[in-house]
Design an enzyme around this catalytic site. Structure first.
Site, mmCIF file in Angstrom:
data_model
loop_
_atom_site.group_PDB
_atom_site.id
_atom_site.type_symbol
_atom_site.label_atom_id
_atom_site.label_comp_id
_atom_site.label_asym_id
_atom_site.label_seq_id
_atom_site.Cartn_x
_atom_site.Cartn_y
_atom_site.Cartn_z
ATOM 1 C CE LYS A 160 8.162 18.002 1.483
ATOM 2 N NZ LYS A 160 6.961 18.300 0.731
ATOM 3 C CG ASP A 218 4.819 3.845 -1.267
ATOM 4 O OD1 ASP A 218 4.659 3.700 -0.040
ATOM 5 O OD2 ASP A 218 4.907 4.954 -1.810
ATOM 6 N N GLY A 242 -0.186 8.090 -8.654
ATOM 7 C CA GLY A 242 -0.376 9.046 -9.752
ATOM 8 C C GLY A 242 0.684 8.889 -10.847
ATOM 9 C CG ASP A 278 6.634 12.524 -5.920
ATOM 10 O OD1 ASP A 278 7.181 13.521 -5.422
ATOM 11 O OD2 ASP A 278 5.401 12.416 -6.056
HETATM 12 C C1 LIG Z 1 4.357 12.059 -2.188
HETATM 13 S S1 LIG Z 1 3.995 10.366 -2.030
HETATM 14 C C2 LIG Z 1 4.208 9.816 -3.700
HETATM 15 C C3 LIG Z 1 3.102 10.206 -4.609
HETATM 16 C C4 LIG Z 1 3.170 9.478 -5.913
HETATM 17 N N1 LIG Z 1 4.287 9.948 -6.733
HETATM 18 C C5 LIG Z 1 1.890 9.618 -6.695
HETATM 19 O O1 LIG Z 1 1.968 10.086 -7.865
HETATM 20 O O2 LIG Z 1 0.822 9.243 -6.229
HETATM 21 C C6 LIG Z 1 5.417 9.742 -1.241
HETATM 22 C C7 LIG Z 1 5.423 8.233 -1.048
HETATM 23 O O3 LIG Z 1 6.753 7.834 -0.763
HETATM 24 C C8 LIG Z 1 6.665 6.682 0.060
HETATM 25 N N2 LIG Z 1 7.967 6.432 0.707
HETATM 26 C C9 LIG Z 1 8.582 7.184 1.649
HETATM 27 N N3 LIG Z 1 9.733 6.589 2.015
HETATM 28 C C10 LIG Z 1 9.853 5.452 1.280
HETATM 29 C C11 LIG Z 1 10.807 4.395 1.210
HETATM 30 N N4 LIG Z 1 11.911 4.410 1.979
HETATM 31 N N5 LIG Z 1 10.610 3.404 0.329
HETATM 32 C C12 LIG Z 1 9.508 3.371 -0.448
HETATM 33 N N6 LIG Z 1 8.565 4.321 -0.410
HETATM 34 C C13 LIG Z 1 8.719 5.345 0.439
HETATM 35 C C14 LIG Z 1 5.536 7.014 1.022
HETATM 36 O O4 LIG Z 1 4.995 5.826 1.572
HETATM 37 C C15 LIG Z 1 4.551 7.760 0.120
HETATM 38 O O5 LIG Z 1 3.548 6.895 -0.333
#
Ligand SMILES: C[S@@+](CC[C@H](N)C(=O)[O-])C[C@H]1O[C@@H](n2cnc3c(N)ncnc32)[C@H](O)[C@@H]1O
Length: 338
Positions: free
Chosen positions: A295, A228, A212, A265
């Site tokens: 968070k 990601d 997004g 995010d």
């Molecule tokens: C809430 S979602 C993000 C939504 C995104 N901002 C959107 O607009 O669609 C959180 C994302 O953070 C990623 N994530 C969590 N830990 C991570 C890391 N250490 N490195 C990269 N991505 C990570 C997860 O895989 C997940 O896809």
């Protein structure tokens, strides 16, 4: 002495109240709508309170309305008659200004008129007193809150009320092709923080999937590097301005000053997120901005936020910290790289 209405995201009113208590030692609260809307009284007058709040804006206070007039609700047409008289008497506030009329109500308020009907009646009076009724970019907002027994009436600029949406509930139109609801968070941050994302050229999006935020940055014309381990939405992959690294953010490295915008995010433990962002912060040029969500994982959000900000201040100036309407159990930070 002045009276006010404060609004927070559902379930977060107690934190907004806690922040206000730290700002005004002599403050009295009353609940209007559980967990969300409350009124408060403080010794200072409206100008003093607006100034104090602008100087030290509470993170969880989404919207602020002064109670400049209070009128008992009768439940019949007398209510509209009295409201229009009040607006006429306050002519100086609205004269020559674009004015929006916002109405909110508690459930079961005896005030029987819809927002549209109330607006239509008040708009006629605004025209009569040389004010221009306008929901778009208003200079002045007439804010009405219908409680169980009275109509609480106040006014102020969008800046003073902290939002130009009723109660700070910002609504965006959902698009057919929208990749995720998360996009609204970045859209709202752009508006609330007074940014224009199109002014940046190279963005790093940490925790980008499903995409997004990345999609908004691409729409604004930026080159985007999205990180990601999860899949980005297929509609984004072919974009020539996108570089997608399907990796954990702890595994990537960039040359210094590669980006002028960093967004993150991740919905992850705040301290882990801080570490990742700080580890990658060399890639952001000095003077570049970062927009990150924090968070709120456990029961002490104010302490969590303080700890996170303290850590991030090693590298960034904190420009703004706000719980946006589209933030759920989180807040959004705007940071500037030193
Ligand atoms: C809430 S979602 C993000 C939504 C995104 N901002 C959107 O607009 O669609 C959180 C994302 O953070 C990623 N994530 C969590 N830990 C991570 C890391 N250490 N490195 C990269 N991505 C990570 C997860 O895989 C997940 O896809």
């Amino acid at each position: 002495m002045s009276r006010w209405i404060g609004t927070a995201n559902h379930g977060f009113a107690s934190y907004a109240m806690e922040e206000l208590r730290r700002l005004f030692t002599d403050i009295k609260f009353q609940q209007l709508s559980s967990g969300e809307v409350f009124s408060f009284e403080v010794p200072g007058d409206r100008e003093q309170v607006f100034t104090d709040i602008a100087r030290n804006e509470p993170i969880f206070l989404r919207h602020l309305q002064p109670v400049d007039r209070t009128m008992p609700i009768t439940g019949d047409t007398d209510d509209l008659q009295e409201l229009t008289d009040i607006v006429r008497h306050a002519r100086k506030v609205f004269e020559g200004k674009r004015t929006a009329v916002h109405l909110r109500r508690v459930e079961n308020s005896p005030f029987s008129y819809s927002a549209a009907d109330t607006k239509a009646i008040v708009d006629a009076v605004l025209t009569e007193i040389d004010s221009e009724s306008s929901l778009q970019q208003p200079e002045q907002i007439l804010s009405l809150y219908a409680s169980k027994d009275s109509l609480l009436i106040g006014w102020g600029t969008p800046r003073e009320l902290l939002s130009d949406w009723p109660g700070g509930a910002v609504r965006f139109q959902r698009e057919e092709s929208q990749v995720s609801r998360a996009k609204f968070k970045l859209l709202e941050a752009e508006r609330t923080f007074g940014l224009n994302l199109a002014h940046y050229s190279h963005a790093l999006d940490i925790g980008a999937a499903p995409g997004g935020w990345t999609s908004l940055l691409l729409e604004r014309g930026l080159q985007v590097t999205a990180i990601d381990p999860a899949e980005l939405h297929p509609s984004l992959i072919s974009n020539r301005r996108l570089t997608y690294l399907k990796k954990n953010a702890s595994e990537v490295k960039f040359s210094p000053d590669s980006f002028d915008l960093l967004v993150c995010d991740m919905s992850w433990s705040p301290m882990q997120m801080c570490k990742l962002v700080l580890d990658l912060s060399d890639a952001l040029a000095s003077g570049g901005y970062a927009i990150i969500t924090v968070k709120l994982m456990h029961r002490k959000p104010l302490q969590t936020i303080r700890d996170v900000m303290q850590k991030l201040q090693e590298v960034f100036e904190i420009r703004k910290a706000k719980q946006l309407f589209h933030n759920r159990d989180e807040i959004t930070l705007l940071l500037e790289k030193r």
